[in-house]
Design an enzyme around this catalytic site. Structure first.
Site, short mmCIF file in Angstrom:
data_model
loop_
_atom_site.label_atom_id
_atom_site.label_comp_id
_atom_site.label_asym_id
_atom_site.label_seq_id
_atom_site.Cartn_x
_atom_site.Cartn_y
_atom_site.Cartn_z
N PRO A 88 19.25 -4.91 -32.27
CA PRO A 88 18.60 -3.95 -31.46
C PRO A 88 17.89 -2.84 -31.84
CG PRO A 88 21.02 -4.25 -30.97
CD PRO A 88 21.07 -5.00 -32.52
N GLU A 115 28.94 -6.95 -32.07
CA GLU A 115 30.22 -5.80 -32.38
C GLU A 115 29.26 -6.30 -33.67
OE1 GLU A 115 31.05 -8.84 -30.87
OE2 GLU A 115 31.84 -9.04 -29.61
N ARG A 152 3.42 -20.86 -31.25
CA ARG A 152 2.82 -21.08 -30.01
C ARG A 152 1.34 -20.39 -30.65
NH1 ARG A 152 0.56 -17.51 -27.26
NH2 ARG A 152 -0.03 -18.05 -25.64
N ASP A 167 -5.34 -14.78 -24.82
CA ASP A 167 -4.15 -13.92 -24.46
C ASP A 167 -4.45 -12.64 -23.99
OD1 ASP A 167 -2.14 -16.05 -24.42
OD2 ASP A 167 -1.63 -15.64 -26.66
CL1 6GU Z 1 17.07 -8.64 -31.98
N1 6GU Z 1 19.81 -8.80 -30.86
C1 6GU Z 1 20.36 -8.15 -29.74
N2 6GU Z 1 22.33 -8.61 -30.62
N3 6GU Z 1 20.49 -7.26 -28.99
C2 6GU Z 1 18.84 -6.37 -29.22
C3 6GU Z 1 18.33 -7.19 -29.74
C4 6GU Z 1 18.72 -7.64 -30.44
N4 6GU Z 1 16.76 -7.26 -28.98
C5 6GU Z 1 17.15 -6.38 -28.35
N5 6GU Z 1 18.52 -6.00 -28.32
#
Ligand code: 6GU
Length: 253
Positions: A88, A115, A152, A167
């Site tokens: 994240p 986790e 793409r 795009d």
């Molecule tokens: Cl790449 N992984 C996880 N677990 N949560 C996320 C993410 C990635 N990108 C945003 N939230």
């Protein structure tokens, strides 16, 4: 041919993706090879264990390092891939990043769990990647998003290469509005300019709309966009609340 190696505990997650639309065609044409690797196939114990408890205590389970390293080492025997892990807090995935990845021959994506993953896995990782500031339960949806955006961009995948050029984000701006038939639907009319056959004027109108939409919907993008003198002038008009028609008559277009 571009190869993706996806390390996951849910390989079935990618079946629909691989068998649908543009991605499926790219695979059939031999432009893309999708290797979904089930981490359980790289475990040594009877129960095919992929996760374990956290040293020092704490909630949840972590992905163990051994199956990930074993899969990586087998893949690397042929060619060392560029290695991503979904996290994240990773580098924010955007169109620029997608173009960068489109240059790599082999990409491995380790799908993390929310986790976490044993920290020693980072020894083989080139880049942590995130698709936005929110938490997913696992990296699989992120891996899918990343692959779609990269696939793409591979020459020959999207039928009309012009569509890549126009795009949204390709020039740092939001796209312009498009219409198809019928010309009038529920009282809503297709803008007259688009039916005028005046291609120079249509091109200018579309640019106006791109700048207007970016200003209204994603003003943050305007700071980075490299606008020409003419486009800066258009932006001034939009900021003053003027119409496209004002710009046309003031500038004798
Ligand atoms: Cl790449 N992984 C996880 N677990 N949560 C996320 C993410 C990635 N990108 C945003 N939230």
């Amino acid at each position: 041919m571009k190869k993706f190696h996806i390390l996951t505990i849910f390989p079935e997650f990618f079946e629909g993706f691989a068998n649908t639309g543009i991605v499926s065609k790219a695979i059939k044409k031999g432009l893309v090879y999708l290797n979904t690797v089930n981490l359980r196939d790289y475990t040594a114990d009877k129960h095919r264990t992929v996760d374990d408890v956290v040293y020092g205590g704490g909630p949840g389970m972590l992905l163990k390092p051994e199956p990930i390293f074993a899969a990586y080492e087998e893949i690397s025997k042929e060619k060392k891939p560029y290695v991503l892990i979904t996290e994240p807090w990773g580098r924010k995935f955007d169109q620029k990043f997608a173009w960068e990845l489109s240059e790599k021959d082999e990409i491995m994506i380790i799908c993390g769990r929310y986790e976490g993953v044993d920290e020693r896995v980072k020894a083989i990782v080139d880049q942590e990647v995130s698709i936005g500031d929110f938490v997913l339960s696992g990296g699989e949806p992120a891996a899918l998003v990343i692959m779609d955006a990269v696939i793409r961009l591979i020459p020959g995948v999207v039928g009309d290469e012009d569509s890549l050029r126009v795009d949204s984000f390709s020039d740092g701006l939001v796209g312009y509005p498009n219409y198809t038939r019928p010309p009038v639907f529920k009282g809503m009319e297709v803008p007259q300019i688009l039916r005028s056959g005046n291609h120079k004027l249509i091109e200018l109108w579309r640019r106006w709309k791109q700048i207007e939409n970016t200003y209204k919907k994603r003003p943050d993008l305007l700071k980075k966009a490299e606008l020409s003198e003419k486009e800066i002038k258009i932006l001034h008009y939009i900021k003053k609340g003027k119409e496209f028609e004002d710009f046309i008559s003031d500038n004798k277009v």
